[in-house]
Design a protein around this motif. Structure first.
Motif, mmCIF file in Angstrom:
data_model
loop_
_atom_site.group_PDB
_atom_site.id
_atom_site.type_symbol
_atom_site.label_atom_id
_atom_site.label_comp_id
_atom_site.label_asym_id
_atom_site.label_seq_id
_atom_site.Cartn_x
_atom_site.Cartn_y
_atom_site.Cartn_z
ATOM 1 N N ALA A 178 0.832 -1.203 0.000
ATOM 2 C CA ALA A 178 0.000 0.000 0.000
ATOM 3 C C ALA A 178 0.869 1.257 0.000
ATOM 4 O O ALA A 178 0.554 2.239 -0.680
ATOM 5 N N ALA A 179 1.973 1.230 0.746
ATOM 6 C CA ALA A 179 2.889 2.385 0.778
ATOM 7 C C ALA A 179 3.554 2.578 -0.589
ATOM 8 O O ALA A 179 3.699 3.721 -1.050
ATOM 9 N N ARG A 180 3.937 1.473 -1.227
ATOM 10 C CA ARG A 180 4.546 1.544 -2.562
ATOM 11 C C ARG A 180 3.534 2.136 -3.553
ATOM 12 O O ARG A 180 3.877 3.016 -4.356
ATOM 13 N N ASN A 181 2.292 1.667 -3.484
ATOM 14 C CA ASN A 181 1.247 2.182 -4.369
ATOM 15 C C ASN A 181 1.000 3.664 -4.106
ATOM 16 O O ASN A 181 0.807 4.439 -5.045
ATOM 17 N N LEU A 182 1.010 4.051 -2.847
ATOM 18 C CA LEU A 182 0.839 5.462 -2.482
ATOM 19 C C LEU A 182 1.944 6.310 -3.124
ATOM 20 O O LEU A 182 1.678 7.377 -3.684
ATOM 21 N N GLY A 183 3.162 5.829 -3.062
ATOM 22 C CA GLY A 183 4.279 6.546 -3.681
ATOM 23 C C GLY A 183 4.121 6.671 -5.190
ATOM 24 O O GLY A 183 4.405 7.729 -5.774
ATOM 25 N N GLN A 184 3.662 5.599 -5.829
ATOM 26 C CA GLN A 184 3.442 5.638 -7.277
ATOM 27 C C GLN A 184 2.344 6.633 -7.634
ATOM 28 O O GLN A 184 2.472 7.383 -8.609
ATOM 29 N N CYS A 185 1.283 6.644 -6.843
ATOM 30 C CA CYS A 185 0.195 7.590 -7.091
ATOM 31 C C CYS A 185 0.677 9.030 -6.928
ATOM 32 O O CYS A 185 0.298 9.914 -7.708
ATOM 33 N N GLN A 186 1.511 9.273 -5.928
ATOM 34 C CA GLN A 186 2.049 10.623 -5.724
ATOM 35 C C GLN A 186 2.901 11.035 -6.920
ATOM 36 O O GLN A 186 2.822 12.171 -7.387
#
Length: 150
Positions: free
Chosen positions: A24-32
């Motif tokens: 989820a943190a990795r996905n959050l970074g990609q979205c940012q």
């Protein structure tokens, strides 16, 4: 010291929660990153529009042909359409970022809750072990006192 059994039974659940939180943190970074890129493209389009409008001012002072004016209006319309579309893209990416942040926060909270539960189980087991040890020591000292009396 080995993990107490209740805590050790939770270890696979904690491992899975850690993986989910990392994902989820990795996905959050990609979205940012996607939001940043979309906002950068939007800024580029606005900058390009400003440059093009400046060109109109410069060329207009010298006089322009009807064909140049039609081409300018057509291109300006296309550029404004591109800006509207990019605004929509930015908004879409921001919504994705918001959802990704909420998901990460949920995963993080779950992981922290599990970690606290494991710590509680470990603390309870430590207290129980300390009580058992104290009871054994008390029994031993009672036996020694009885032997000394006999």
């Amino acid at each position: 010291m080995a993990l107490p059994s209740r805590a050790s039974r939770l270890a696979p659940v904690v491992d899975m929660a850690e993986r989910e939180e990392r994902d989820a943190a990795r996905n959050l970074g990609q979205c940012q990153t996607q939001v940043n890129q979309a906002e950068g493209k939007l800024q580029d389009l606005h900058r390009y529009l400003g440059d093009y409008q400046q060109q109109w001012i410069t060329e207009g002072k010298n006089g322009v042909s009807g064909q140049w004016m039609m081409n300018y209006q057509r291109f300006l319309s296309q550029l404004e359409t591109a800006i509207k579309q990019q605004n929509q893209s930015v908004e879409w990416h921001r919504n994705n970022l918001h959802q990704a942040r909420e998901l990460w926060q949920q995963k993080y909270a779950r992981l922290e809750g599990l970690r606290k539960l494991v710590q509680k189980y470990m603390d309870e087991a430590r207290v129980a072990a300390d009580k058992r040890e104290q009871k054994l020591l008390d029994e031993l000292s009672q036996r020694l006192l009885q032997r000394e009396r006999n």
